[in-house]
Design an enzyme around this catalytic site. Structure first.
Site, PDB file in Angstrom:
ATOM      1  N   THR A 167      41.096  47.099  32.244  1.00 33.51           N
ATOM      2  CA  THR A 167      41.663  45.803  32.615  1.00 33.51           C
ATOM      3  C   THR A 167      41.578  45.022  31.332  1.00 33.51           C
ATOM      4  OG1 THR A 167      40.821  45.922  34.897  1.00 33.51           O
ATOM      5  CG2 THR A 167      41.180  43.732  34.027  1.00 33.51           C
ATOM      6  N   VAL A 196      45.529  46.942  46.191  1.00 38.51           N
ATOM      7  CA  VAL A 196      45.273  45.753  45.380  1.00 38.51           C
ATOM      8  C   VAL A 196      43.837  45.837  44.882  1.00 38.51           C
ATOM      9  CG1 VAL A 196      45.129  43.229  45.381  1.00 38.51           C
ATOM     10  CG2 VAL A 196      46.880  44.371  46.750  1.00 38.51           C
ATOM     11  N   GLY A 197      43.638  45.637  43.596  1.00 38.78           N
ATOM     12  CA  GLY A 197      42.288  45.705  43.036  1.00 38.78           C
ATOM     13  C   GLY A 197      41.607  44.344  43.039  1.00 38.78           C
ATOM     14  N   THR A 217      35.787  43.441  34.825  1.00 39.57           N
ATOM     15  CA  THR A 217      36.534  44.690  34.695  1.00 39.57           C
ATOM     16  C   THR A 217      35.671  45.824  35.248  1.00 39.57           C
ATOM     17  OG1 THR A 217      37.457  46.276  33.104  1.00 39.57           O
ATOM     18  CG2 THR A 217      35.705  44.860  32.285  1.00 39.57           C
ATOM     19  N   GLY A 218      36.317  46.871  35.730  1.00 38.44           N
ATOM     20  CA  GLY A 218      35.548  47.990  36.272  1.00 38.44           C
ATOM     21  C   GLY A 218      36.131  48.474  37.577  1.00 38.44           C
ATOM     22  N   GLY A 220      37.343  48.264  40.872  1.00 39.80           N
ATOM     23  CA  GLY A 220      37.804  47.090  41.605  1.00 39.80           C
ATOM     24  C   GLY A 220      37.252  46.943  43.009  1.00 39.80           C
TER      25      GLY A 220
HETATM   26  N1  GLY Z   1      39.291  46.439  37.818  1.00 36.98           N
HETATM   27  C1  GLY Z   1      40.594  46.937  37.918  1.00 36.98           C
HETATM   28  C2  GLY Z   1      40.879  47.584  39.192  1.00 36.98           C
HETATM   29  O1  GLY Z   1      40.020  48.217  39.781  1.00 36.98           O
HETATM   30  O2  GLY Z   1      42.000  47.468  39.646  1.00 36.98           O
END
Ligand code: GLY
Length: 292
Positions: A167, A196-197, A217-218, A220
Site C-alpha cells: 500500500t 474491500v481492504g 499498511t499490511g 487489510g
Molecule cells: N492493506 C492493503 C489491503 O489489505 O488491501
C-alpha cells in the site's frame, strides 16, 4: 502561531523489492509534498501530491502497478482524511490513474464518505478522470504464477499471500497545524473480486483527528478488524508518540495483525513502525530528509 511542517510516506510493509527504485520513488514523493508545505500549502495538497507520485510508480502496489484480484482485474482502494475529520474514499475502483484524487473528490464534492465499484468510476468520470489501464506486465506475471496454486474459484488461503500486499501512504502537517493522511492500495494479490481492504475504511487504514494522523499498511482484514489507524491516533492523544506506537504495535502483533504504520502528531513528531519483514519509508522533518 505557525506550526512545524513535516511529511512522512511509506511504500508498504510487505517487503522491499527494487530497493533503489523504491528509495528514489519515496524521496521524490516526499520532496514534492514537502515543497508544497514549505511554500505555505496545505497538508492535504501535500499528501495528495506524494500519493499520486507513488501511485504512478509501478513497483508500488497502488494505482498503476496494483496487484490483480482472483479474476485478473485490478480493483483499487484509496482514502484521504484531515484532522478536522473530513474524509473521502473509494473502494474497488477500476480504470483510473489516481484513485487518491477520486477519494479527495468524494470528500470535497459529495455529501458522502465512501463510493465503491462502478459508481465510483462513474463519479470519477463525471469529475474529469479519464480512462487509464493500471495493469502492468510484471504484476500479471506474478498473478499467473500465484494463480497456478489456486485450484478452485475461491482462494481460501489468502494469508499465505501476506507477503504480497503493499500500500502507499503519506501523512503531513502544515503550518496551520492541519494534519492530513492519504492511503492508496491495489489490495492483496488473488483476493476475491469485490473485496474491500482496510485502505478506504475510516479508522482502519486511515485516520486523523486533533491528536494526529496515521496511515496503515499490511493485511487489510486484520487492520480493519482492529481499527488500527484509529487505535494509534487515539493513543497519540493519551501518551507520547513513542509509547503510542509501541503500544499499538504490541497490540497488533499479539492479535496476529501483520502491518506497518506511519503517523504524525500535533507536535509534528513522527512514528514509523512495522511487525513485518520490512517496510519502506521516507520523511522530512526540520528540513532534514531520512529514508529507509
Ligand atoms: N492493506 C492493503 C489491503 O489489505 O488491501
Amino acid at each position: 502561531m505557525k506550526s512545524k511542517i513535516a511529511i512522512i510516506a511509506h511504500g508498504g510493509a510487505g517487503g522491499i523489492n527494487y530497493p533503489h527504485r523504491r528509495r528514489s520513488g519515496l524521496i521524490k514523493a516526499v520532496q514534492a509534498g514537502y515543497e508544497i508545505l514549505r511554500q505555505g500549502g496545505t497538508s492535504l495538497d501535500a499528501v495528495e501530491k506524494s500519493a499520486t507520485i507513488l501511485e504512478d510508480i509501478t513497483i508500488f502496489n497502488a494505482g498503476t502497478g496494483s496487484y490483480f484480484n482472483l479474476s485478473g482485474d485490478v480493483e483499487m482502494d484509496a482514502s484521504v482524511m484531515t484532522s478536522d475529520l473530513m474524509f473521502g474514499a473509494v473502494g474497488v475502483i477500476r480504470d483510473v490513474k489516481n484513485p487518491i484524487r477520486v477519494a479527495r473528490l468524494v470528500m470535497e464534492r459529495t455529501d458522502h464518505l465512501l463510493l465503491c465499484g462502478e459508481n465510483a468510476i462513474t463519479f470519477g468520470r463525471l469529475m474529469g478522470m479519464e480512462y487509464h489501464n493500471p495493469k502492468t506486465k510484471e504484476k500479471k506475471r506474478i498473478w499467473k504464477r500465484k494463480k497456478k496454486k489456486c485450484t478452485s474459484t475461491y482462494f481460501k488461503k489468502i494469508s499465505e499471500l501476506v507477503d504480497l500486499y503493499g500500500t502507499i501512504g503519506a501523512v503531513a502537517i502544515d503550518q496551520h497545524g492541519l494534519i492530513s493522511v492519504a492511503t492508496s492500495s491495489g489490495g492483496i494479490n488473488l483476493r476475491l473480486p469485490g473485496r474491500v481492504g482496510d485502505t478506504p475504511v475510516i479508522g482502519a487504514g486511515t485516520y486523523a483527528d486533533k491528536n494526529g494522523g496515521v496511515s496503515a499498511t499490511g493485511h487489510g482484514e486484520e487492520i480493519m478488524r482492529h481499527l488500527l489507524a484509529f487505535r494509534a491516533v487515539t493513543l497519540m492523544g493519551k501518551t507520547t508518540i513513542k509509547r503510542a506506537g509501541e503500544r499499538v504495535m504490541r497490540y497488533a502483533t499479539k492479535n496476529s495483525c501483520k502491518c506497518g504504520i506511519i503517523g504524525i502528531n500535533k507536535n509534528a513528531e513522527m512514528l514509523c513502525l512495522n511487525n513485518t519483514k520490512a517496510m519502506s519509508w521516507c520523511y522530512i522533518r526540520n528540513g532534514k530528509l531520512s529514508v529507509f
